[in-house]
Design an enzyme around this catalytic site. Sequence first.
Site: not given
Ligand code: NAD
Length: 374
Positions: A120, A141, A153, A191
Site C-alpha cells: 500500500s 494494489h 491500481e 490514498n
Molecule cells: N489490509 C488492507 O486493507 C490492504 C489493502 C491493500 C493492500 N494491503 C497490503 O497487502 C499486504 C498484506 O496485507 P494484509 O492486510 O493481507 O496482511 P495480513 O497480516 O492479513 O497477512 C499477511 C500474511 O503474510 C504472511 N507472511 C509474512 N511473512 C511471510 C513470508 N516471508 N512468506 C510468506 N508469507 C508471509 C503472514 O503470515 C500473514 O498471513 C500489505 O503489504 C498491505 O500493505 C492491505
Amino acid sequence: MDVKRIAVIGSGLMGSGIAYVSAWNGYDVTINDIKQEYVDSGMDRIRNDVMTGIDKGKMSMTEAEGLIGRMKGNVDLEAAVKDADLVIEAIFENMDVKKEVFGRIDAAAPSHTILATNTSSLSIDELASSTKRPDKFIGMHYFSPVAAMKLLEIVVGDKTSSETIAIAEAVGAKQNKTTVRAKNSPGFIVNRILMPVLRESILLYEQGVATMEELDTAMVAGAKFAAGPFALGDFVGLDVAFNAMSTLYRELGDCFKPPETLKKLVDAGHLGNKTKKGFYDYSGKGPAPEPYKGVDRDWLVTRVSMPVIREAMILVDDGIANKEDIDKAMILGASFPEGPFAMAQRVGMDKVKTEITKLHEELGECYSVPKMLQ
Ligand SMILES: NC(=O)c1ccc[n+]([C@@H]2O[C@H](COP(=O)([O-])OP(=O)(O)OC[C@H]3O[C@@H](n4cnc5c(N)ncnc54)[C@H](O)[C@@H]3O)[C@@H](O)[C@H]2O)c1
C-alpha cells in the site's frame, strides 16, 4: 505471455482475497505462507467466500468445485513460485522483509515470471531493486475486501516494461477488476487523494470551525459522500489512516503531517469502530455530541473539496496518473460520489481557481495553485 499460473505469497486478508478472485476467474493458484496453520486459515477464508458465493446464487456447486480444484497451498516459497507465470506478494508491510522475500522469489522463479507486490505504501522501485528483473516488476494494489472491490491500481516503476504493464492489466481485467495506472509515488492515487479529505476535516475541527458531526453531515448531505470523513476514518481504522498519512508525510513533507487529534487517538489505542472509540464513541456511554457551530454547509463542502481537487491536479501535473483514471479510482476505491475532475468541472474551473488561490493566500504553500490552473 499468457498467464496461466499465479503464486500468491502471504495468505492473510489480502492474499486469500487475491487467490480467491484469481482461482474464481480460471487461474491455477498456489497460495504460500510461512506456517501451515496460516495457509489453512487462508484456505478457510476462501472456502467461506465460496460458500457465500453459492448462497447468494453467484456460483454453482460445479463452479465452486472447479475453483477449489485450481487452488493449492504450501509453505515452501521456492516450490510455490517455480512454475508460476505471475507472483503476487501480499505479506506484511515491511520493506526489509519484502526485499528479502523478493530476492528469494527472483532466484527461484522462471525468467519469464512477472513479480508483483500488493504494497500500500512502499516504493515499487526500491522493492524492484532486490531482484534482477526490475523490468518485470510491478505494483498490483488491490482494495479490501478484494472479492467485492472493483478497483486495481497498477503501479508502474521506473524500469517496469510496457509488456509487464500489459500483462498485469490483462490479469486484472480477467479477475474482473477495473484497472487504473499510476506511476510509483507515495500513496499512488486513492490514498494520496483521500488523505486531504480527512486531514482538512480534522484541522477545521481543531481550529474550532466546525464539529465532527457538522463536517460529516456536510460531506454526506452536501457533497453526497457515502460517509463523512470522521465516520469513515473510524470505520477504516485510525491506525490505518495514521500510517497512510505518515507515509505521505515522510515522503512528501509537512503538508501531510498527521494532525495532533489523530496522533493522540492512535497513541491512546482509540482506533475507531474496532476498539469502540475513535473520533466517535461507540460504547453507548460517550458524551453527547457537541452543539453545531452553525457554519454554512456549502462553505464547508467547498473548503474540504478544494484541497482534494488540488491534490488530484498535482498528480496530473506531475505525470503520475491521468484525469480519467483518477476519477475512476476515487469512485471505485474510495466511494466518492464523483471523481475530483468531474467535481471541478461541475463547480466550474474558474471558481476552483479562485477558491484555491484564496486558500493559498490565506494558508500558504500547502494550498499552492496547481500548474494546470495557472
Ligand atoms: N489490509 C488492507 O486493507 C490492504 C489493502 C491493500 C493492500 N494491503 C497490503 O497487502 C499486504 C498484506 O496485507 P494484509 O492486510 O493481507 O496482511 P495480513 O497480516 O492479513 O497477512 C499477511 C500474511 O503474510 C504472511 N507472511 C509474512 N511473512 C511471510 C513470508 N516471508 N512468506 C510468506 N508469507 C508471509 C503472514 O503470515 C500473514 O498471513 C500489505 O503489504 C498491505 O500493505 C492491505
